[in-house]
Design an enzyme around this catalytic site. Structure first.
Site, PDB file in Angstrom:
ATOM      1  N   HIS A 291       4.585  11.212  10.259  1.00  0.00           N
ATOM      2  CA  HIS A 291       3.254  11.274   9.652  1.00  0.00           C
ATOM      3  C   HIS A 291       2.349  12.213  10.418  1.00  0.00           C
ATOM      4  O   HIS A 291       1.622  13.011   9.822  1.00  0.00           O
ATOM      5  CB  HIS A 291       2.644   9.869   9.613  1.00  0.00           C
ATOM      6  CG  HIS A 291       1.241   9.858   9.079  1.00  0.00           C
ATOM      7  ND1 HIS A 291       0.964  10.024   7.740  1.00  0.00           N
ATOM      8  CD2 HIS A 291       0.041   9.730   9.703  1.00  0.00           C
ATOM      9  CE1 HIS A 291      -0.350   9.989   7.553  1.00  0.00           C
ATOM     10  NE2 HIS A 291      -0.928   9.809   8.734  1.00  0.00           N
TER      11      HIS A 291
ATOM     12  N   LYS B   5       0.847  -1.199   0.000  1.00  0.00           N
ATOM     13  CA  LYS B   5       0.000   0.000   0.000  1.00  0.00           C
ATOM     14  C   LYS B   5       0.879   1.245   0.000  1.00  0.00           C
ATOM     15  O   LYS B   5       0.584   2.242  -0.680  1.00  0.00           O
ATOM     16  CB  LYS B   5      -0.927  -0.017   1.222  1.00  0.00           C
ATOM     17  CG  LYS B   5      -1.961   1.113   1.240  1.00  0.00           C
ATOM     18  CD  LYS B   5      -1.465   2.363   1.927  1.00  0.00           C
ATOM     19  CE  LYS B   5      -2.512   3.451   1.934  1.00  0.00           C
ATOM     20  NZ  LYS B   5      -2.033   4.727   2.512  1.00  0.00           N
TER      21      LYS B   5
END
Length: 438
Positions: free
Chosen positions: A393, A280
């Site tokens: 992130h 992914k």
């Protein structure tokens, strides 16, 4: 709504919006205003967008960013990326800069073969079908000449056609399995047109084949369609350098980092639960470039994930090794892409993205896309095997949290200062804002 709406597609865009706003929203005027807010002020561009699909009511925007400093095969490029997820563009850019001083990315197109199939039912003697196909194979080429003429001028066309016996899977099931070269176009319309002509030729020739019985002449074509699984349309991207050259501020011990990195890739090679998330991350980079350049990311996704399962178990698309003191990280992925036709000549931002890439050929675009996927994977694995993925992130995600909280400029400045040396969490940001507001 308690009953079907008949004739919705025949309504004007304004009428569609009015009906939706009235039927589904408690504040219809607000819903209509929001939908119209995202219309393009240029009527010509808006009309273009309206005609891409059916029943359009507005535009759905995602950001278009760029990742600079990609050194690919000795040449610097800036790669456009259309994506809504925080940290993807930043990670790709960081990886590009890292490898720009370590030899850059190497990319090679290994093959460009695409596939289409005519699926049909034949009830009869298989040896007679095989003889029939051998004797009529040339007709499949000759009767598609009007379709293939322009493609052949560009160096493409039909490469081969095979008869495949699939009766071990479904009774009486056979295929015409065809391979194609479509040069700079993705080629879906071209391939499907050829396949439909193959089907017509198959049925027509069977009716006049003297060796067939009446039942054998009655070949039933189920469907004729290209495949988005293109295991022979492959591009390879890789990076490599001496292990000691990996050292930098965030990698104080290059040997430990390289070994842990290889171990992380090995886990993704053998553990499907990890491989899905690992891949992914690769698709974060691949899809972003696919969308920015007007290609079909759903087709690419389906084909790539099928390729990741080709051994019978879902596995990592990327691989890493250390040999003789050299760290190497690479991936090979199937990519059926186009730089002509479809949205590539219609969407203004697609045209801009392709121009940014200096109007690449389909093979050159395959290289850009594969490199973006590898860069994204490197960035993710570097974080996972060092500081962890959430620290970086969440710092990138902080803007989204502040937007959700409708923070003022002063509040934003205070939050960023507070989290400069703190781990960002959603609850931490909420609590900090609430304390300011108290």
């Amino acid at each position: 709504m308690n009953q079907p709406f008949s004739g919705f597609s025949k309504l004007s865009k304004e009428e569609k919006i009015n009906w939706i706003a009235k039927e589904y929203f408690s504040t219809p005027d607000e819903a209509k205003a929001l939908l119209k807010q995202y219309w393009n002020t240029d009527e010509k561009i808006q009309k273009l967008h309206d005609e891409f699909i059916e029943n359009t009511i507005t535009n759905f925007y995602i950001p278009l960013g760029v990742a600079p400093n990609f050194l690919i095969n000795g040449k610097y490029s800036t790669i456009p990326m259309a994506i809504e997820e925080s940290s993807v563009v930043a990670a790709a850019s960081k990886a590009a800069k890292f490898w720009s001083t370590r030899g850059g990315f190497k990319a090679t197109v290994l093959n460009t073969e695409k596939i289409g199939q005519v699926h049909f039912i034949y009830k009869g003697d298989i040896s007679k079908l095989e003889l029939f196909f051998a004797q009529t194979k040339s007709s499949f080429f000759s009767e598609t000449q009007s379709i293939t003429a322009n493609m052949q001028k560009r160096g493409g066309g039909i490469l081969n056609i095979e008869l495949k016996d699939k009766t071990n899977l479904i009774p009486n099931y056979f295929q015409l399995h065809a391979t194609f070269e479509t040069k700079d176009s993705m080629g879906a319309n071209f391939i499907n047109s050829c396949l439909e002509q193959f089907a017509n030729t198959l049925k027509k020739e069977a009716l006049h084949y003297n060796l067939f019985t009446e039942e054998e002449k009655n070949i039933q074509v189920v469907m004729s369609i290209l495949s988005n699984y293109v295991p022979n349309c492959i591009v390879r991207a890789e990076v490599s350098c001496p292990v000691e050259a990996l050292e930098e501020k965030h990698i104080p011990n290059a040997t430990v980092f390289a070994e842990r990195f290889v171990q992380a890739v090995q886990i993704a090679e053998v553990e499907p639960y990890r491989a899905v998330t690992h891949n992914k991350g690769i698709m974060n980079g691949i899809d972003a470039v696919i969308i920015a350049t007007g290609n079909d990311f759903r087709a690419v996704e389906a084909g790539i994930h099928a390729y990741a399962s080709r051994s019978g178990q879902y596995s990592s698309l990327s691989h890493a090794k250390i040999e003789n003191g050299i760290f190497t990280f690479w991936l090979e992925v199937p990519l059926a892409l186009g730089t002509v036709g479809g949205l590539t000549s219609l969407h203004p931002l697609v045209k801009l993205s392709l121009e940014m890439l200096e109007k690449p050929s389909a093979q050159e675009l395959m290289q850009f896309v594969a490199v973006a996927g590898l860069a994204q994977n490197f960035g993710a694995l570097r974080s996972l095997t060092t500081s962890g993925i959430q620290e970086g992130h969440m710092k990138m995600h902080l803007n989204n949290i502040l937007n959700q909280l409708e923070a003022t400029d002063e509040e934003r400045a205070a939050v960023r200062k507070h989290f400069k040396h703190e781990v960002v969490t959603h609850s931490g940001a909420v609590n900090f804002i609430e304390n300011i507001r108290k």
